[in-house]
Design a protein around this motif. Structure first.
Motif, PDB file in Angstrom:
ATOM      1  N   ALA A  72      -7.342  25.785 -68.953  1.00 26.81           N
ATOM      2  CA  ALA A  72      -6.125  26.485 -69.369  1.00 26.81           C
ATOM      3  C   ALA A  72      -5.270  26.893 -68.166  1.00 26.81           C
ATOM      4  O   ALA A  72      -4.052  26.700 -68.165  1.00 26.81           O
ATOM      5  N   GLY A  73      -5.895  27.444 -67.158  1.00 30.41           N
ATOM      6  CA  GLY A  73      -5.143  27.845 -65.967  1.00 30.41           C
ATOM      7  C   GLY A  73      -4.534  26.666 -65.246  1.00 30.41           C
ATOM      8  O   GLY A  73      -3.404  26.724 -64.753  1.00 30.41           O
ATOM      9  N   GLU A  74      -5.261  25.567 -65.205  1.00 26.45           N
ATOM     10  CA  GLU A  74      -4.755  24.380 -64.513  1.00 26.45           C
ATOM     11  C   GLU A  74      -3.668  23.675 -65.313  1.00 26.45           C
ATOM     12  O   GLU A  74      -2.760  23.077 -64.744  1.00 26.45           O
ATOM     13  N   ILE A  75      -3.729  23.758 -66.628  1.00 26.29           N
ATOM     14  CA  ILE A  75      -2.676  23.160 -67.451  1.00 26.29           C
ATOM     15  C   ILE A  75      -1.341  23.820 -67.126  1.00 26.29           C
ATOM     16  O   ILE A  75      -0.322  23.156 -66.996  1.00 26.29           O
ATOM     17  N   ARG A  76      -1.346  25.121 -66.950  1.00 25.45           N
ATOM     18  CA  ARG A  76      -0.104  25.835 -66.615  1.00 25.45           C
ATOM     19  C   ARG A  76       0.427  25.456 -65.233  1.00 25.45           C
ATOM     20  O   ARG A  76       1.623  25.506 -64.999  1.00 25.45           O
ATOM     21  N   ARG A  77      -0.448  25.053 -64.314  1.00 25.21           N
ATOM     22  CA  ARG A  77      -0.036  24.768 -62.939  1.00 25.21           C
ATOM     23  C   ARG A  77       0.112  23.280 -62.655  1.00 25.21           C
ATOM     24  O   ARG A  77       0.364  22.887 -61.531  1.00 25.21           O
ATOM     25  N   ARG A  78      -0.019  22.406 -63.646  1.00 20.52           N
ATOM     26  CA  ARG A  78      -0.158  20.976 -63.411  1.00 20.52           C
ATOM     27  C   ARG A  78       1.059  20.306 -62.785  1.00 20.52           C
ATOM     28  O   ARG A  78       0.931  19.245 -62.212  1.00 20.52           O
TER      29      ARG A  78
END
Length: 176
Positions: A58-64
Motif C-alpha cells: 500500500a505504501g509503495e503503491i502511493r509512491r510508485r
C-alpha cells in the motif's frame, strides 16, 4: 477482480528483486546526467526493500511514480530510459507486470548507449539472471497485448523497442 497482470504479493516480491537488478545495471546512464537526483536510485532501493518484505504494498503503491519522474532530470534518451527502468521497478509493488517494463526500459537504455551490442547483451543478461521461481512468476503474466488491464496492454510498453524487448523476454520464459 484483480488484473492478471497484478500477480500475488509473494510473486510481486519475487519479481521486484529481478526488476531492481535490471534497472540498476543501467542506472549509471542516468546518474551521469543527473548526479544530484536520487529518485531513480531510491526507487531501486525501495523495490529491493519491497522484495525483502521490508515495505508494504500500500505504501509503495502511493509512491510508485516518484522514481519515473526522475526522467525529467535526464538529458539524453538513454538517461531517460534508465530512469524509467527504475520507475518501473518501483511500480512492481503495485503490479507485477512492471517487472517486464523495468527490463524493457533497461534494455532500451543499454541499446541507446551502445547501439551495436547494448540491447541484445542486456536482454541476454536479464534472461540468464532469472532464477526458477522468478521465471515461474513472470510466466504467470499474460502475453503482451492480450490483456488491457495493466501495463502489458496495448499502450507504451507494447510499442516499438519496448514491445520487442518484452516479447523477447516472454518468448525466453516460454522456452525455459
Amino acid at each position: 477482480m484483480l488484473s492478471p497482470q497484478s500477480l500475488s504479493e509473494n510473486n510481486r516480491r519475487l519479481v521486484a528483486a529481478w526488476a531492481a537488478d535490471c534497472a540498476e545495471r543501467v542506472l549509471p546512464l542516468f546518474e551521469a546526467e543527473a548526479p544530484l537526483d536520487d529518485r531513480a536510485r531510491d526507487g531501486i532501493r525501495r523495490a529491493r526493500a519491497f522484495s525483502r518484505g521490508e515495505l508494504d504494498a500500500a505504501g509503495e503503491i502511493r509512491r510508485r511514480f516518484v522514481a519515473g519522474r526522475a526522467s525529467q532530470s535526464a538529458t539524453t534518451p538513454a538517461g531517460k530510459a534508465a530512469a524509467w527502468a527504475a520507475g518501473q521497478a518501483a511500480g512492481v509493488a503495485h503490479m507485477g507486470a512492471h517487472a517486464l517494463g523495468a527490463a524493457a526500459f533497461a534494455a532500451k537504455a543499454a541499446e541507446l548507449a551502445d547501439p551495436d551490442r547494448g540491447g541484445a547483451a542486456e536482454l541476454a543478461w536479464q534472461v540468464a539472471h532469472l532464477d526458477t521461481a522468478t521465471a515461474e512468476a513472470l510466466s504467470l503474466l499474460p502475453l503482451l497485448g492480450k490483456d488491457s488491464s495493466g501495463p502489458l496492454g496495448t499502450g507504451l510498453l507494447a510499442s516499438g523497442v519496448l514491445g520487442e524487448n518484452i516479447r523477447f523476454l516472454q518468448a525466453a520464459l516460454a522456452h525455459r
